[in-house]
Design a protein around this motif. Structure first.
Motif, mmCIF file in Angstrom:
data_model
loop_
_atom_site.group_PDB
_atom_site.id
_atom_site.type_symbol
_atom_site.label_atom_id
_atom_site.label_comp_id
_atom_site.label_asym_id
_atom_site.label_seq_id
_atom_site.Cartn_x
_atom_site.Cartn_y
_atom_site.Cartn_z
ATOM 1 N N HIS A 135 0.839 -1.208 0.000
ATOM 2 C CA HIS A 135 0.000 0.000 0.000
ATOM 3 C C HIS A 135 0.866 1.248 0.000
ATOM 4 O O HIS A 135 0.586 2.218 -0.717
ATOM 5 N N ASP A 136 1.938 1.232 0.781
ATOM 6 C CA ASP A 136 2.852 2.383 0.816
ATOM 7 C C ASP A 136 3.520 2.598 -0.543
ATOM 8 O O ASP A 136 3.655 3.730 -1.005
ATOM 9 N N ILE A 137 3.952 1.508 -1.160
ATOM 10 C CA ILE A 137 4.567 1.609 -2.492
ATOM 11 C C ILE A 137 3.565 2.163 -3.496
ATOM 12 O O ILE A 137 3.900 3.022 -4.328
ATOM 13 N N ASP A 138 2.318 1.679 -3.408
ATOM 14 C CA ASP A 138 1.266 2.173 -4.311
ATOM 15 C C ASP A 138 1.113 3.689 -4.192
ATOM 16 O O ASP A 138 0.974 4.392 -5.202
ATOM 17 N N ARG A 139 1.126 4.193 -2.959
ATOM 18 C CA ARG A 139 0.917 5.624 -2.746
ATOM 19 C C ARG A 139 2.117 6.435 -3.237
ATOM 20 O O ARG A 139 1.948 7.531 -3.778
ATOM 21 N N ILE A 140 3.321 5.916 -3.042
ATOM 22 C CA ILE A 140 4.513 6.611 -3.556
ATOM 23 C C ILE A 140 4.419 6.748 -5.070
ATOM 24 O O ILE A 140 4.697 7.813 -5.628
ATOM 25 N N ILE A 141 4.015 5.678 -5.723
ATOM 26 C CA ILE A 141 3.897 5.698 -7.179
ATOM 27 C C ILE A 141 2.739 6.596 -7.620
ATOM 28 O O ILE A 141 2.868 7.390 -8.562
ATOM 29 N N ARG A 142 1.616 6.492 -6.926
ATOM 30 C CA ARG A 142 0.436 7.284 -7.293
ATOM 31 C C ARG A 142 0.704 8.776 -7.185
ATOM 32 O O ARG A 142 0.361 9.560 -8.076
ATOM 33 N N TYR A 143 1.327 9.192 -6.073
ATOM 34 C CA TYR A 143 1.595 10.605 -5.848
ATOM 35 C C TYR A 143 2.947 11.026 -6.411
ATOM 36 O O TYR A 143 3.306 12.193 -6.348
ATOM 37 N N HIS A 144 3.671 10.076 -6.942
ATOM 38 C CA HIS A 144 5.017 10.307 -7.499
ATOM 39 C C HIS A 144 5.885 11.059 -6.482
ATOM 40 O O HIS A 144 6.454 12.112 -6.764
ATOM 41 N N LEU A 145 5.990 10.478 -5.299
ATOM 42 C CA LEU A 145 6.788 11.057 -4.236
ATOM 43 C C LEU A 145 8.244 10.690 -4.460
ATOM 44 O O LEU A 145 8.615 9.519 -4.399
ATOM 45 N N GLU A 146 9.058 11.691 -4.711
ATOM 46 C CA GLU A 146 10.467 11.427 -4.945
ATOM 47 C C GLU A 146 11.290 12.645 -4.540
ATOM 48 O O GLU A 146 10.763 13.755 -4.502
ATOM 49 N N PRO A 147 12.562 12.443 -4.216
ATOM 50 C CA PRO A 147 13.242 11.159 -4.164
ATOM 51 C C PRO A 147 12.930 10.395 -2.880
ATOM 52 O O PRO A 147 12.588 10.992 -1.861
ATOM 53 N N ILE A 148 13.036 9.077 -2.943
ATOM 54 C CA ILE A 148 12.965 8.214 -1.769
ATOM 55 C C ILE A 148 14.386 7.789 -1.441
ATOM 56 O O ILE A 148 15.103 7.295 -2.312
ATOM 57 N N ASN A 149 14.800 8.003 -0.208
ATOM 58 C CA ASN A 149 16.157 7.700 0.224
ATOM 59 C C ASN A 149 16.176 6.371 0.980
ATOM 60 O O ASN A 149 15.478 6.215 1.977
ATOM 61 N N ILE A 150 16.975 5.441 0.495
ATOM 62 C CA ILE A 150 16.941 4.065 1.003
ATOM 63 C C ILE A 150 18.278 3.705 1.646
ATOM 64 O O ILE A 150 19.336 3.905 1.056
ATOM 65 N N SER A 151 18.207 3.178 2.846
ATOM 66 C CA SER A 151 19.397 2.721 3.557
ATOM 67 C C SER A 151 19.592 1.237 3.236
ATOM 68 O O SER A 151 18.937 0.367 3.803
ATOM 69 N N PHE A 152 20.495 0.950 2.289
ATOM 70 C CA PHE A 152 20.668 -0.421 1.799
ATOM 71 C C PHE A 152 21.591 -1.242 2.701
ATOM 72 O O PHE A 152 21.291 -2.383 3.013
ATOM 73 N N GLN A 153 22.734 -0.713 3.049
ATOM 74 C CA GLN A 153 23.813 -1.382 3.802
ATOM 75 C C GLN A 153 24.509 -2.464 2.990
ATOM 76 O O GLN A 153 25.724 -2.542 2.940
ATOM 77 N N THR A 154 23.742 -3.339 2.360
ATOM 78 C CA THR A 154 24.293 -4.395 1.520
ATOM 79 C C THR A 154 23.178 -4.935 0.634
ATOM 80 O O THR A 154 22.000 -4.827 0.972
ATOM 81 N N THR A 155 23.568 -5.516 -0.504
ATOM 82 C CA THR A 155 22.580 -6.186 -1.358
ATOM 83 C C THR A 155 22.615 -7.694 -1.174
ATOM 84 O O THR A 155 21.897 -8.414 -1.864
ATOM 85 N N ASN A 156 23.450 -8.179 -0.272
ATOM 86 C CA ASN A 156 23.489 -9.593 0.077
ATOM 87 C C ASN A 156 22.338 -9.868 1.041
ATOM 88 O O ASN A 156 22.373 -9.410 2.188
ATOM 89 N N PRO A 157 21.286 -10.597 0.612
ATOM 90 C CA PRO A 157 20.093 -10.753 1.461
ATOM 91 C C PRO A 157 20.394 -11.335 2.838
ATOM 92 O O PRO A 157 19.871 -10.836 3.845
ATOM 93 N N GLU A 158 21.219 -12.361 2.895
ATOM 94 C CA GLU A 158 21.519 -12.982 4.187
ATOM 95 C C GLU A 158 22.272 -12.018 5.088
ATOM 96 O O GLU A 158 21.988 -11.910 6.289
ATOM 97 N N LEU A 159 23.258 -11.320 4.526
ATOM 98 C CA LEU A 159 24.027 -10.371 5.319
ATOM 99 C C LEU A 159 23.158 -9.218 5.781
ATOM 100 O O LEU A 159 23.293 -8.728 6.919
ATOM 101 N N ARG A 160 22.230 -8.768 4.928
ATOM 102 C CA ARG A 160 21.345 -7.666 5.326
ATOM 103 C C ARG A 160 20.470 -8.083 6.504
ATOM 104 O O ARG A 160 20.240 -7.307 7.434
ATOM 105 N N CYS A 161 19.973 -9.309 6.490
ATOM 106 C CA CYS A 161 19.192 -9.812 7.622
ATOM 107 C C CYS A 161 20.029 -9.793 8.900
ATOM 108 O O CYS A 161 19.539 -9.439 9.978
ATOM 109 N N GLN A 162 21.298 -10.175 8.787
ATOM 110 C CA GLN A 162 22.178 -10.196 9.951
ATOM 111 C C GLN A 162 22.475 -8.795 10.458
ATOM 112 O O GLN A 162 22.478 -8.540 11.667
#
Length: 463
Positions: A135-162
């Protein structure tokens, strides 16, 4: 959708709301028959030229009002909750979170960890996406809210969970893909932890994130901040000069690879890396328009550029003036360089720079944004401060004259016996604060949402 109460705090003079006899304490129920979830729904629905709004008065009467207005004209009200919804707290227990490294007894808002995509749009906060629904993603797209700033840390899924201590933390990339497919502009952040997500893991993350170009405009790499309050927390180690050089080398190699194809350098080191490595700050053209200033990326280069430009514009003279500046230990050499530019045209201006040791959080914290009033008091008491003391605005609580430890600017002035002026972040303000006999703006910092005044676990402010 949960029900939110939108109670009016203030009616602006001459507004539509005043003409309709709305009052503080009245409650907005709906616009054109639709409930209002938050401030974004409100502004989106208000854009119509014809509205039917439902108001519940303080005496519980309900008024149905028809309004004809200009397309983007507002009602002219302020709500008790400016976000018009509850602030969303973080569900993660990140191994690097600075809020977990704070001592007890500070004001309550400093312990609030937000992870709210709306604050990402409104004021640049970084979010992990683990708290974001479809629902949140839908609203960002609908209202074209940008930029969205994302804290990734890593793209390794297992490491990100850790790293985030959240078993769902590795599942965010379908959400990123949806934002990418919708053309939503994004910026990213990697809080680098020594021996965990650096080296080969950093290489992997940069490669993976580069696949989201051109909508992912930039990714910053910032070193983890380590306070002295880390008892019973994950054992993290500070970066060395040699580590910083390696990180810069990785980033530079990827910049050289990506820029010819996309016209963006994309991956950036925060200023701390260059200061730690004792290497020059990159030139202005390498920052792609300073997309991540609030994350400490290019802050010192921009200040240097603006100082030089403002000094070049001025005629200079032989005025006599003596001032002092307090800043973090990390940025002090750069501030000295800024002062040297000013003194070329104003040789009679004397400036004493005091690098403040962070006794409150620990000496490994060297940025000015985390300096407390009590450290300023202790280390500046009895020093030659000249006509006044200048402080960067990032030392203060948003919108108030209060440091992180609740010491006020007025208390600091009384303790030190000199006027204290808080300098805005731009170079022109810095130059004029140094050379002017009268500083017009005193104790100033821009207003932001209170719940987010400490929310960004990885952000760094160098000045």
């Amino acid at each position: 959708m949960k029900e939110n109460r939108h109670v009016i705090k203030k009616v602006l003079p001459g507004s539509i709301a005043e003409e309709l006899e709305l009052e503080p304490g009245d409650e907005l129920i709906s616009i054109n028959g639709q409930p209002v979830e938050d401030v974004f729904d409100y502004h989106y629905l208000m854009n119509d030229e014809y509205l039917e709004i439902l108001i519940r008065k303080k005496n519980q009467e309900e008024w149905e009002l028809e309004i004809e207005k200009e397309y983007e004209e507002d009602l002219g009200v302020e709500f008790v909750n400016s976000l018009m919804d509850e602030y969303r707290s973080c569900r993660n227990k990140c191994i690097f979170c600075f809020i977990d490294q704070m001592p007890p007894g500070m004001r309550e808002t400093l312990y609030f960890k937000d992870d709210d995509s709306r604050l990402s749009f409104l004021q640049g906060n970084y979010v992990t996406l683990t708290n974001m629904s479809d629902h949140d993603i839908d609203r960002i797209i609908r209202y074209h809210l940008e930029p969205i700033n994302i804290s990734f840390q890593t793209t390794n899924p297992e490491l990100r969970c850790q790293m985030l201590k959240n078993r769902f933390a590795g599942d965010i990339f379908p959400k990123v893909k949806r934002l990418y497919d919708a053309g939503i502009e994004m910026n990213g952040q990697i809080v680098l932890c020594r021996g965990i997500n650096d080296g080969e893991e950093l290489e992997r993350s940069i490669y993976d994130l580069s696949q989201y170009l051109p909508y992912l405009k930039s990714v910053s790499v910032v070193p983890v901040g380590l306070s002295r309050y880390r008892e019973n927390l994950y054992p993290l180690e500070p970066f060395t000069k040699e580590d910083a050089i390696k990180v810069i080398d990785i980033v530079k190699r990827w910049q050289n690879k990506l820029y010819p194809e996309y016209g963006l350098h994309f991956i950036h080191c925060s200023d701390e890396w260059y200061l730690l490595a004792e290497l020059p700050i990159p030139e202005e053209e390498e920052y792609d328009g300073y997309l991540q200033l609030e994350n400490g990326v290019g802050m010192l280069r921009l200040l240097d550029t603006e100082v030089r430009e403002e000094v070049e514009r001025l005629d200079g003279d032989h005025r006599k003036r003596t001032v002092s500046i307090a800043t973090g230990k990390l940025a002090a050499p750069s501030i000295r360089e800024n002062i040297s530019h000013i003194q070329k045209k104003y040789p009679g201006v004397e400036v004493e720079i005091y690098p403040i040791r962070n006794d409150f959080f620990g000496e490994m914290i060297t940025v000015s944004g985390l300096i407390t009033g009590q450290d300023l008091k202790k280390q500046l008491k009895g020093k030659e401060l000249g006509e006044c003391l200048l402080l960067p605005c990032n030392m203060l609580r948003a919108g108030e004259n209060v440091f992180l430890d609740d010491v006020t600017v007025e208390e600091l002035e009384e303790e030190l016996g000199v006027p204290v002026f808080v300098v805005d972040e731009d170079g022109a303000s810095f130059v004029h604060a140094v050379i002017e006999q009268q500083v017009l703006i005193k104790h100033k910092r821009r207003q932001i949402y209170e719940q987010a005044d400490s929310s960004n676990c990885g952000a760094s402010e160098c000045r």
